[in-house]
Write a protein that holds these residues in place. Structure first.
Motif: not given
Length: 358
Positions: A104-105, A109, A163, A325-326, A330, A337, A341
């Motif tokens: 996710n982090d 991305s 995210p 993600g959110q 993180s 993830i 997304e």
């Protein structure tokens, strides 16, 4: 083509999850990103700067403006509480989640932005498009993005992948950590002598706690000042002549870090030494009317102000922070993830960058 971009991005993310890349130990992850670019993006020659990977625009034209795509390859150490191996990418088909440290982090991305770069770098554009996979983001290290800045051409704006649910963060808080020392005069605790540095520190801490900056950011709110550590005294019977305390300052685009520092020095008091560990992690913002922001809004993605830092704090140009993600996932056990997304992020990035006029 978009399906292939998605599946390649997913495979790359799994490979990165399986490769430990805690900040300052990203060499193997940098090798993977470099090799992926060489294999999958014809016409480009990636440049490795430490553990950072920079990919220039093969059609670079100095008369055009330049847009940077950036995300980071490093992670924090795995938190306690993981119920699965953080370095083993685990896909749960029933809920569409891919688990793993950095998923996710900010691995999602990174691979999504790289997919968009891969799709568009050979297409006609009115702007230059460059890409940087940066190291040491989680520790704001000087061998991360900072080490790449002198190599880059003039950059006009950037998309920073973090995210955010693909919502564009158009403002981001900065950070200063202040090491403060209150002074007094040593004396015997049993007699009425000396000046207690702890009491001086408490007075200063209360002034900082109750102080309100005159200006407030419309997107980020007020500057936040928090005392987080205090240490003073050596023996129970000695009035201490020094007391140290640490202050965490989250600045906004209403003040630069240097401006906030001078104000806080005045609030702390003349007998208090206030030394910043760094002033380089500045707050940032981009106009709500910027063409990139408008593209996000056209897709139904609402701008917001972000309380968290990114490599955007090191960029002296306008930038927007947005990625799949959110933020709430993180640095948590069983980070994940949703693979949908990633697919959505690639599509959104491509739509925003296609026929963009910056």
């Amino acid at each position: 083509m978009n399906d292939q971009l998605f599946y390649d991005a997913l495979d790359l993310l799994k490979e990165l999850i399986a490769t430990p890349s805690v900040s300052r130990s990203e060499s193997a992850a940098a090798d993977i990103v470099y090799a992926f670019a060489v294999k999958n993006i014809p016409g480009v020659t990636p440049q490795r700067i430490g553990n950072n990977i920079y990919i220039a625009d093969p059609t670079y034209d100095a008369t055009r403006k330049t847009l940077l795509l950036n995300s980071h390859i490093d992670t924090v150490p795995a938190a306690s509480g993981w119920t699965r191996d953080p370095f083993r990418p685990t896909f749960i088909e029933e809920d569409g989640k891919l688990y793993g440290l950095g998923s996710n982090d900010a691995g999602a991305s990174l691979v999504s932005l790289l997919a968009a770069f891969r799709c568009l770098v050979s297409s006609p554009r009115s702007y230059n498009l460059i890409f940087v996979a940066s190291a040491e983001e989680e520790v704001s290290g000087k061998d991360g993005l900072t080490a790449v800045l002198s190599v880059l051409p003039k950059v006009d704006c950037a998309i920073v992948g973090e995210p955010t649910g693909m919502r564009p963060a158009i403002a981001e808080k900065g950070l200063m950590v202040l090491d403060c020392t209150a002074h007094g005069v040593a004396g015997h605790a049993a007699r009425n002598e000396g000046v207690n540095a702890i009491y001086n520190a408490i007075d200063s801490i209360n002034r900082l706690r109750n102080f309100k900056f005159e200006k407030e950011s419309p997107t980020l709110g007020p500057v936040k000042v928090s005392t987080t550590i205090i240490n003073g005294g050596t023996k129970h019977n000695v009035v201490p002549d020094t007391c140290q305390f640490t202050v965490d300052v989250r600045t906004t685009d209403a003040y630069s870090n240097l401006e906030a520092l001078e104000i806080l020095r005045g609030v702390a008091g003349r007998d208090i030494d206030v030394i910043p560990r760094s002033t380089r992690l500045n707050p940032s913002s981009i106009s709500a009317d910027h063409p990139i922001v408008k593209r996000f809004e056209m897709l139904g993605l609402e701008p917001f102000g972000s309380p968290t830092l990114s490599d955007g704090a090191l960029m002296p140009w306008q930038k927007v922070k947005a990625g799949p993600g959110q933020s709430s996932r993180s640095h948590t056990p069983d980070e994940y993830i949703l693979i949908n997304e990633i697919r959505e992020a690639i599509e959104i990035y491509i739509k925003i960058l296609t026929n963009l006029n910056i």
